[in-house]
Design a protein around this motif. Structure first.
Motif, PDB file in Angstrom:
ATOM      1  N   ARG A  21       0.817  -1.221   0.000  1.00  0.00           N
ATOM      2  CA  ARG A  21       0.000   0.000   0.000  1.00  0.00           C
ATOM      3  C   ARG A  21       0.845   1.263   0.000  1.00  0.00           C
ATOM      4  N   GLY A  22       1.932   1.267   0.765  1.00  0.00           N
ATOM      5  CA  GLY A  22       2.801   2.440   0.788  1.00  0.00           C
ATOM      6  C   GLY A  22       3.419   2.711  -0.574  1.00  0.00           C
ATOM      7  N   GLU A  23       3.879   1.653  -1.234  1.00  0.00           N
ATOM      8  CA  GLU A  23       4.453   1.800  -2.572  1.00  0.00           C
ATOM      9  C   GLU A  23       3.390   2.237  -3.579  1.00  0.00           C
ATOM     10  N   MET A  24       2.190   1.663  -3.461  1.00  0.00           N
ATOM     11  CA  MET A  24       1.113   2.039  -4.377  1.00  0.00           C
ATOM     12  C   MET A  24       0.717   3.501  -4.175  1.00  0.00           C
ATOM     13  N   GLU A  25       0.674   3.951  -2.932  1.00  0.00           N
ATOM     14  CA  GLU A  25       0.316   5.338  -2.643  1.00  0.00           C
ATOM     15  C   GLU A  25       1.327   6.303  -3.276  1.00  0.00           C
ATOM     16  N   LYS A  26       2.609   5.989  -3.162  1.00  0.00           N
ATOM     17  CA  LYS A  26       3.639   6.832  -3.792  1.00  0.00           C
ATOM     18  C   LYS A  26       3.422   6.904  -5.300  1.00  0.00           C
ATOM     19  N   MET A  27       3.155   5.749  -5.903  1.00  0.00           N
ATOM     20  CA  MET A  27       2.967   5.684  -7.353  1.00  0.00           C
ATOM     21  C   MET A  27       1.739   6.476  -7.786  1.00  0.00           C
ATOM     22  N   ILE A  28       0.643   6.322  -7.060  1.00  0.00           N
ATOM     23  CA  ILE A  28      -0.596   7.025  -7.403  1.00  0.00           C
ATOM     24  C   ILE A  28      -0.393   8.536  -7.311  1.00  0.00           C
ATOM     25  N   LYS A  30       8.486   6.831 -18.781  1.00  0.00           N
ATOM     26  CA  LYS A  30       9.879   7.238 -18.574  1.00  0.00           C
ATOM     27  C   LYS A  30      10.114   7.888 -17.210  1.00  0.00           C
ATOM     28  N   MET A  31       9.086   7.975 -16.379  1.00  0.00           N
ATOM     29  CA  MET A  31       9.200   8.679 -15.113  1.00  0.00           C
ATOM     30  C   MET A  31       9.955   7.851 -14.066  1.00  0.00           C
ATOM     31  N   PRO A  32      10.753   8.516 -13.217  1.00  0.00           N
ATOM     32  CA  PRO A  32      11.499   7.797 -12.173  1.00  0.00           C
ATOM     33  C   PRO A  32      10.599   7.038 -11.198  1.00  0.00           C
ATOM     34  N   HIS A  33       9.409   7.569 -10.898  1.00  0.00           N
ATOM     35  CA  HIS A  33       8.537   6.863  -9.949  1.00  0.00           C
ATOM     36  C   HIS A  33       8.013   5.552 -10.530  1.00  0.00           C
ATOM     37  N   LEU A  34       7.904   5.453 -11.851  1.00  0.00           N
ATOM     38  CA  LEU A  34       7.497   4.186 -12.461  1.00  0.00           C
ATOM     39  C   LEU A  34       8.614   3.150 -12.303  1.00  0.00           C
ATOM     40  N   ASN A  35       9.841   3.584 -12.503  1.00  0.00           N
ATOM     41  CA  ASN A  35      10.972   2.669 -12.311  1.00  0.00           C
ATOM     42  C   ASN A  35      11.073   2.219 -10.856  1.00  0.00           C
ATOM     43  N   ALA A  36      10.838   3.127  -9.913  1.00  0.00           N
ATOM     44  CA  ALA A  36      10.877   2.773  -8.485  1.00  0.00           C
ATOM     45  C   ALA A  36       9.766   1.775  -8.157  1.00  0.00           C
ATOM     46  N   TRP A  37       8.582   1.987  -8.711  1.00  0.00           N
ATOM     47  CA  TRP A  37       7.446   1.078  -8.500  1.00  0.00           C
ATOM     48  C   TRP A  37       7.788  -0.315  -9.008  1.00  0.00           C
ATOM     49  N   ARG A  38       8.318  -0.383 -10.218  1.00  0.00           N
ATOM     50  CA  ARG A  38       8.671  -1.689 -10.780  1.00  0.00           C
ATOM     51  C   ARG A  38       9.781  -2.370  -9.986  1.00  0.00           C
ATOM     52  N   ALA A  39      10.723  -1.585  -9.479  1.00  0.00           N
ATOM     53  CA  ALA A  39      11.806  -2.149  -8.678  1.00  0.00           C
ATOM     54  C   ALA A  39      11.286  -2.762  -7.381  1.00  0.00           C
ATOM     55  N   ALA A  40      10.157  -2.253  -6.870  1.00  0.00           N
ATOM     56  CA  ALA A  40       9.573  -2.754  -5.620  1.00  0.00           C
ATOM     57  C   ALA A  40       8.748  -4.021  -5.828  1.00  0.00           C
ATOM     58  N   TRP A  41       8.448  -4.389  -7.055  1.00  0.00           N
ATOM     59  CA  TRP A  41       7.566  -5.529  -7.329  1.00  0.00           C
ATOM     60  C   TRP A  41       8.030  -6.817  -6.676  1.00  0.00           C
ATOM     61  N   THR A  42       9.290  -7.133  -6.745  1.00  0.00           N
ATOM     62  CA  THR A  42       9.789  -8.389  -6.169  1.00  0.00           C
ATOM     63  C   THR A  42       9.555  -8.416  -4.670  1.00  0.00           C
ATOM     64  N   GLU A  43       9.887  -7.319  -4.005  1.00  0.00           N
ATOM     65  CA  GLU A  43       9.738  -7.242  -2.546  1.00  0.00           C
ATOM     66  C   GLU A  43       8.281  -7.360  -2.105  1.00  0.00           C
ATOM     67  N   ILE A  44       7.366  -6.747  -2.866  1.00  0.00           N
ATOM     68  CA  ILE A  44       5.955  -6.755  -2.447  1.00  0.00           C
ATOM     69  C   ILE A  44       5.136  -7.848  -3.137  1.00  0.00           C
ATOM     70  N   GLY A  45       5.790  -8.656  -3.964  1.00  0.00           N
ATOM     71  CA  GLY A  45       5.121  -9.822  -4.527  1.00  0.00           C
ATOM     72  C   GLY A  45       4.153  -9.544  -5.659  1.00  0.00           C
TER      73      GLY A  45
END
Length: 99
Positions: A19-26, A67-82
């Motif tokens: 949820r925290g990662e999703m909130e940042k992305m949104i 191309k946005m940095p927050h999209l790359n950060a979101w994708r990088a978090a995928w493994t950790e958050i499943g």
């Protein structure tokens, strides 16, 4: 207008941290020029399914989003958050009206 809609899966046990990662992305995506709407919602019947809905002014706005940095950060978090089973589609909308 461009609509992106579909689903991803997130392990229910990891949904709290996701949820925290999703909130940042949104928040970051909604602040982008050309973003009309950006949201995630957990399915009522299957809490491992997260529905994705995005509305963009045009394809250029969506391409800039990719191309946005927050999209790359979101994708990088995928493994950790499943995050798995990404199933998204893009739709070009020529007209919309209220129901």
């Amino acid at each position: 207008m461009i609509i992106v809609a579909g689903t991803v899966r997130i392990e229910p046990s990891k949904l709290g941290s996701a949820r925290g990662e999703m909130e940042k992305m949104i928040k970051a995506s909604r602040a982008e020029d050309g973003c009309i709407d950006y949201s995630y919602s957990v399915d009522v019947l299957d809490p491992s399914v997260v529905h994705v809905f995005e509305a963009w002014r045009d394809k250029d706005a969506l391409q800039t989003h990719f191309k946005m940095p927050h999209l790359n950060a979101w994708r990088a978090a995928w493994t950790e958050i499943g995050v798995s089973d990404r199933n998204l589609h893009m739709y070009e909308i020529s007209a919309a009206s209220p129901l």
